[in-house]
Scaffold this active site. Structure first.
Site, PDB file in Angstrom:
ATOM      1  NE  ARG A 116      -4.000   3.464   2.988  1.00 15.15           N
ATOM      2  CZ  ARG A 116      -4.442   3.570   1.729  1.00 15.15           C
ATOM      3  NH1 ARG A 116      -3.609   3.421   0.712  1.00 15.15           N
ATOM      4  NH2 ARG A 116      -5.706   3.847   1.493  1.00 15.15           N
ATOM      5  CG  HIS A 135      -0.748   7.940  -1.351  1.00 15.01           C
ATOM      6  ND1 HIS A 135      -1.069   7.613  -0.054  1.00 15.01           N
ATOM      7  CD2 HIS A 135      -1.556   7.182  -2.117  1.00 15.01           C
ATOM      8  CE1 HIS A 135      -2.032   6.710  -0.043  1.00 15.01           C
ATOM      9  NE2 HIS A 135      -2.343   6.435  -1.302  1.00 15.01           N
ATOM     10  CD  GLU A 142       1.255   8.351   2.400  1.00 17.30           C
ATOM     11  OE1 GLU A 142       0.201   8.852   1.963  1.00 17.30           O
ATOM     12  OE2 GLU A 142       1.581   7.181   2.188  1.00 17.30           O
TER      13      GLU A 142
HETATM   14  C1  8YV Z   1      -5.825   7.613  -2.233  1.00 15.77           C
HETATM   15  C2  8YV Z   1      -5.808   5.123  -2.032  1.00 15.77           C
HETATM   16  O1  8YV Z   1      -5.044   7.576  -1.106  1.00 15.77           O
HETATM   17  O2  8YV Z   1      -8.016   4.584  -2.623  1.00 15.77           O
HETATM   18  C3  8YV Z   1      -7.104   4.415  -1.839  1.00 15.77           C
HETATM   19  O3  8YV Z   1      -7.206   3.648  -0.864  1.00 15.77           O
HETATM   20  O4  8YV Z   1      -4.827   4.770  -1.474  1.00 15.77           O
HETATM   21  C4  8YV Z   1      -5.672   6.285  -2.945  1.00 15.77           C
HETATM   22  O5  8YV Z   1      -6.459   6.167  -4.022  1.00 15.77           O
HETATM   23  C5  8YV Z   1      -7.198   7.907  -1.748  1.00 15.77           C
HETATM   24  O6  8YV Z   1      -8.008   8.189  -2.794  1.00 15.77           O
HETATM   25  C6  8YV Z   1      -7.208   9.077  -0.757  1.00 15.77           C
HETATM   26  O7  8YV Z   1      -6.736  10.214  -1.374  1.00 15.77           O
END
Ligand code: 8YV
Length: 328
Positions: A237, A285, A266
């Protein structure tokens, strides 16, 4: 048909049908804001939520008095006040496992792209600037045989390390709250102090969940300790890193490059210098973003919410103590 599910992420037709065959579904495939009045109206009646990308605050929970369960289409649960959910008796589920290998692929592509300057040099060709053989000013660094330092060694961190050790002959160092003896044996990985990892690694790869302990874990002090030739990868993150300190370290050549899939804000704000920096590979992302994996994550969330609303044990609960169930 008494219960209602509020879905606020795209689901495919077959998944929506699966939900609709059991419950009423309010569907916001492309929610622009949690302040959308129609979303708030649906929230007030929802027994179950399924989605991702919305920060579920205590204020939103106050607006959802009937809520029993949430199925997040993500493995990370930093968008949820987990203790507060537990206090309120609301079950939270996530999607571990199904995204591990895909996210590790993204991590490794960032390692390769940053070290071999793939994006920068592909742009160079695209611009028509390739007029003669390239020289040392465009050379990259080797990946094979180098030291890969994993900050965090959960499922995804281990999968990245496996690619590095078995595919690229890399030495793996890791810092993690608990030792992982099995994978140490499999990969010849070694657990070490955080500062040693920063000092010794050619690639420092952050893949920890965002918690109070990991917020801004990597800042000016940590970049100072890295090698000048180090490449920093962030797949966790954005808030795990002090972004201004990272930008400073990259600009001053304190580290060589960064491969980033996540950012403090983001989408990246228009005034962020990161996309313009030649030594940065910035992705929007995409960690788990393949057709196969996003479908599998959504399916896991559908299964979780249906089980939870049926009063059964979901596949991957985050706070199973709400029901006195055992995590699987
Ligand atoms: C996507 C992620 O941000 O699963 C997570 O924690 O970071 C990513 O796969 C998530 O699916 C939200 O879109």
């Amino acid at each position: 048909m008494s219960k209602r599910i509020l879905a606020y992420r795209r689901l495919d037709e077959q998944q929506l049908e699966q939900l609709r065959s059991r419950y009423h579904v309010d569907y916001f495939g492309k929610l622009s804001s949690a302040d959308d009045p129609a979303f708030r109206e649906a929230l007030a009646e929802a027994h179950g939520l399924i989605g991702a990308g919305v920060n579920i605050t205590p204020v939103l929970l106050d607006a959802a008095p009937k809520l029993e369960a949430i199925a997040s289409i993500s493995v990370g649960v930093d968008n949820y006040p987990v203790d507060e959910l537990t206090r309120r008796g609301i079950l939270l589920c996530n999607t571990p496992d199904v995204l591990t290998e895909t996210t590790a692929d993204t991590g490794f592509s960032l390692i390769m792209a940053s070290a071999r300057r793939v994006v920068e040099l592909a742009d160079f060709v695209k611009r028509g600037d390739w007029k003669a053989s390239i020289g040392p000013e465009q050379f990259g660094s080797d990946v094979h045989g180098k030291t890969l330092g994993m900050v965090g060694f959960g499922r995804i961190g281990q999968a990245i390390a496996r690619r590095g050790a078995l595919g690229f002959g890399m030495q793996v160092l890791y810092s993690n709250a608990s030792p992982k003896p099995e994978i140490e044996r499999e990969l010849g990985a070694r657990r070490c102090e955080f500062d040693e990892l920063l000092r010794e690694s050619d690639f420092v790869c952050a893949i920890v969940p965002l918690t109070d302990e990991t917020r801004r874990l990597i800042g000016a002090r940590e970049f100072e300790r890295m090698k000048e030739s180090a490449i920093f990868i962030n797949l966790s993150r954005g808030q795990v890193v002090d972004e201004p300190a990272m930008i400073d370290a990259l600009k001053r050549g304190q580290i060589r490059a960064a491969g980033l899939d996540v950012f403090e804000k983001e989408p990246l704000p228009a005034d962020s210098p990161l996309p313009q920096m030649a030594n940065v590979v910035a992705l929007p992302h995409i960690g788990s973003a393949t057709h196969e994996t996003r479908t599998a994550m959504a399916q896991r969330a559908v299964d979780n919410i249906l089980l939870a609303l049926d009063g059964k044990a979901p596949i991957s609960p985050v706070n199973p103590e709400v029901r006195n169930e055992t995590a699987t």
